[in-house]
Design a protein around this motif. Sequence first.
Motif, PDB file in Angstrom:
ATOM      1  N   HIS A  69       0.833  -1.210   0.000  1.00  0.00           N
ATOM      2  CA  HIS A  69       0.000   0.000   0.000  1.00  0.00           C
ATOM      3  C   HIS A  69       0.870   1.264   0.000  1.00  0.00           C
ATOM      4  CE1 HIS A  69      -3.899  -1.752   0.096  1.00  0.00           C
ATOM      5  NE2 HIS A  69      -3.833  -2.244   1.313  1.00  0.00           N
ATOM      6  N   GLU A  74      -6.291  -3.252  -3.105  1.00  0.00           N
ATOM      7  CA  GLU A  74      -6.202  -4.448  -2.261  1.00  0.00           C
ATOM      8  C   GLU A  74      -5.686  -5.631  -3.067  1.00  0.00           C
ATOM      9  OE1 GLU A  74      -6.179  -4.160   0.770  1.00  0.00           O
ATOM     10  OE2 GLU A  74      -7.251  -2.276   1.020  1.00  0.00           O
ATOM     11  N   TYR A 112     -10.059 -11.270  -0.366  1.00  0.00           N
ATOM     12  CA  TYR A 112     -10.040  -9.853   0.015  1.00  0.00           C
ATOM     13  C   TYR A 112      -9.466  -8.996  -1.120  1.00  0.00           C
ATOM     14  CZ  TYR A 112      -9.371  -5.645   2.761  1.00  0.00           C
ATOM     15  OH  TYR A 112      -9.418  -4.357   3.208  1.00  0.00           O
ATOM     16  N   ALA A 156      -1.974  -5.432  -2.983  1.00  0.00           N
ATOM     17  CA  ALA A 156      -1.455  -5.771  -1.654  1.00  0.00           C
ATOM     18  C   ALA A 156      -1.541  -7.280  -1.382  1.00  0.00           C
ATOM     19  CB  ALA A 156      -2.198  -4.976  -0.583  1.00  0.00           C
TER      20      ALA A 156
HETATM   21 ZN   LIG Z   1      -5.043  -3.467   2.346  1.00  0.00          ZN
END
Ligand SMILES: [Zn+2]
Length: 110
Positions: A8, A65, A58, A68
Amino acid sequence: MIYHEFAHKLDMLDGAVDGTPPLRDRAEYRDWVSICTREYQRLRDDTEKGRSSFLNPYGATNEAEFFAVATEQFFDQPKLMIQHAPDLYRVLKEYYRQDPVKRVAPGVKG
Ligand SMILES: [Zn+2]
């Protein structure tokens, strides 16, 4: 988790949290965007349909995301990524200038 937050921070370096950190040149951007977009869509599709993926669901939240989650996977379970998404492994390898699969001892789950 460290890798996740690290990704991030890298993503934010260009001022846009969009899953694309600053890259070296246009060719790298082109490659990155086409491969990451495709893999992100595949993860979204798998998640929507309840199929399991080699990536944490996720990562289907948004592109940031995804980057990540993919970074975590790249460092923590590189063999699994090579098997399921060799192109994604390659762009991350070029970006991080690391080849974590080489650090995984034979026979060790990676
Ligand atoms: Zn994250």
